[in-house]
Motif scaffolding. Structure first.
Motif, PDB file in Angstrom:
ATOM      1  N   LEU A 118       0.831  -1.204   0.000  1.00  0.00           N
ATOM      2  CA  LEU A 118       0.000   0.000   0.000  1.00  0.00           C
ATOM      3  C   LEU A 118       0.861   1.247   0.000  1.00  0.00           C
ATOM      4  N   VAL A 119       0.323   2.311  -0.570  1.00  0.00           N
ATOM      5  CA  VAL A 119       0.931   3.635  -0.549  1.00  0.00           C
ATOM      6  C   VAL A 119      -0.164   4.639  -0.197  1.00  0.00           C
ATOM      7  N   ILE A 120       0.257   5.834   0.107  1.00  0.00           N
ATOM      8  CA  ILE A 120      -0.700   6.924   0.279  1.00  0.00           C
ATOM      9  C   ILE A 120      -0.887   7.577  -1.081  1.00  0.00           C
ATOM     10  N   ARG A 121      -2.110   7.640  -1.541  1.00  0.00           N
ATOM     11  CA  ARG A 121      -2.448   8.376  -2.761  1.00  0.00           C
ATOM     12  C   ARG A 121      -2.775   9.782  -2.292  1.00  0.00           C
ATOM     13  N   ALA A 122      -1.832  10.712  -2.490  1.00  0.00           N
ATOM     14  CA  ALA A 122      -1.951  12.054  -1.918  1.00  0.00           C
ATOM     15  C   ALA A 122      -2.998  12.880  -2.636  1.00  0.00           C
ATOM     16  N   ALA A 123      -3.890  13.473  -1.855  1.00  0.00           N
ATOM     17  CA  ALA A 123      -4.820  14.470  -2.371  1.00  0.00           C
ATOM     18  C   ALA A 123      -4.136  15.832  -2.304  1.00  0.00           C
ATOM     19  N   THR A 124      -3.417  16.080  -1.194  1.00  0.00           N
ATOM     20  CA  THR A 124      -2.637  17.314  -1.042  1.00  0.00           C
ATOM     21  C   THR A 124      -1.316  16.997  -0.355  1.00  0.00           C
ATOM     22  N   VAL A 125      -0.298  17.737  -0.742  1.00  0.00           N
ATOM     23  CA  VAL A 125       1.017  17.683  -0.101  1.00  0.00           C
ATOM     24  C   VAL A 125       1.388  19.126   0.200  1.00  0.00           C
ATOM     25  N   THR A 126       1.491  19.453   1.494  1.00  0.00           N
ATOM     26  CA  THR A 126       1.730  20.822   1.927  1.00  0.00           C
ATOM     27  C   THR A 126       3.063  20.912   2.644  1.00  0.00           C
ATOM     28  N   ARG A 127       3.903  21.844   2.223  1.00  0.00           N
ATOM     29  CA  ARG A 127       5.169  22.050   2.922  1.00  0.00           C
ATOM     30  C   ARG A 127       4.903  22.630   4.301  1.00  0.00           C
ATOM     31  N   VAL A 128       5.602  22.090   5.291  1.00  0.00           N
ATOM     32  CA  VAL A 128       5.475  22.558   6.676  1.00  0.00           C
ATOM     33  C   VAL A 128       6.878  22.656   7.269  1.00  0.00           C
ATOM     34  N   GLY A 129       6.977  23.316   8.406  1.00  0.00           N
ATOM     35  CA  GLY A 129       8.247  23.369   9.121  1.00  0.00           C
ATOM     36  C   GLY A 129       8.466  22.089   9.897  1.00  0.00           C
ATOM     37  N   GLN A 130       9.721  21.818  10.223  1.00  0.00           N
ATOM     38  CA  GLN A 130      10.037  20.646  11.044  1.00  0.00           C
ATOM     39  C   GLN A 130       9.375  20.793  12.405  1.00  0.00           C
ATOM     40  N   PRO A 131       8.701  19.749  12.886  1.00  0.00           N
ATOM     41  CA  PRO A 131       8.077  19.836  14.210  1.00  0.00           C
ATOM     42  C   PRO A 131       9.126  20.058  15.314  1.00  0.00           C
ATOM     43  N   SER A 132       8.702  20.628  16.429  1.00  0.00           N
ATOM     44  CA  SER A 132       9.624  20.855  17.536  1.00  0.00           C
ATOM     45  C   SER A 132      10.204  19.530  18.036  1.00  0.00           C
ATOM     46  N   ASP A 133       9.430  18.464  17.948  1.00  0.00           N
ATOM     47  CA  ASP A 133       9.938  17.126  18.237  1.00  0.00           C
ATOM     48  C   ASP A 133       9.761  16.294  16.961  1.00  0.00           C
ATOM     49  N   PRO A 134      10.822  16.144  16.189  1.00  0.00           N
ATOM     50  CA  PRO A 134      10.691  15.469  14.896  1.00  0.00           C
ATOM     51  C   PRO A 134      10.618  13.950  14.976  1.00  0.00           C
ATOM     52  N   TYR A 135      10.731  13.401  16.174  1.00  0.00           N
ATOM     53  CA  TYR A 135      10.742  11.951  16.337  1.00  0.00           C
ATOM     54  C   TYR A 135       9.366  11.394  16.670  1.00  0.00           C
ATOM     55  N   GLU A 136       9.182  10.107  16.383  1.00  0.00           N
ATOM     56  CA  GLU A 136       8.030   9.354  16.870  1.00  0.00           C
ATOM     57  C   GLU A 136       8.556   8.316  17.841  1.00  0.00           C
ATOM     58  N   TYR A 137       7.728   7.912  18.779  1.00  0.00           N
ATOM     59  CA  TYR A 137       8.153   6.993  19.845  1.00  0.00           C
ATOM     60  C   TYR A 137       7.302   5.751  19.881  1.00  0.00           C
TER      61      TYR A 137
END
Length: 137
Positions: A118-137
């Motif tokens: 599976l893949v994500i079929r993107a409806a929109t792709v929006t540029r954003v800034g890096q989150p303050s915490d760029p990691y997932e846990y």
């Protein structure tokens, strides 16, 4: 076996919803959660069409594809491992390492030679800034 929940055989007092079933709230899922669900599902057809919004950085693919990626930390930043989900778009993918928010739905991977079903079929792709915490846990 055909049910979306487990019985009391699990020891729980109430039925337990299976990950990915319609009764599970996936609104808080991140890249790590969706990538794990996709990889661990033996039948991904139930996931096709599931809408999601995720944030990560771009790892370029071929043509109009990229991998939406996050680093996942188990203990500390030194052990961080990249985890990602393929994204297909109708346009030009964002530049490498750009942080983006992808809104779309899960779809069968058009690249049948890929291990990713599976893949994500993107409806929109929006540029954003890096989150303050760029990691997932």
């Amino acid at each position: 076996m055909g049910s979306a929940s487990l019985s009391d055989a699990t020891g729980a007092g109430a039925p337990v919803s299976l990950l990915g079933s319609e009764s599970v709230d996936t609104s808080g899922y991140g890249v790590k959660d969706w990538a794990a669900l996709i990889r661990q599902s033996t039948d991904t057809t139930a996931l096709v069409g599931r809408e999601l919004t995720l944030t990560g950085f771009v790892v370029p693919g071929s043509d109009d594809t990229f991998t939406l990626t996050r680093f996942v930390v188990s203990c500390c930043a030194v052990d961080a491992q990249p985890v990602g989900i393929g994204v297909t778009t109708d346009g030009t993918p964002p530049p490498e390492n750009q942080w983006v928010r992808v809104e779309g739905a899960l779809a069968a991977n058009p690249d049948t030679s890929s291990d990713a079903r599976l893949v994500i079929r993107a409806a929109t792709v929006t540029r954003v800034g890096q989150p303050s915490d760029p990691y997932e846990y």
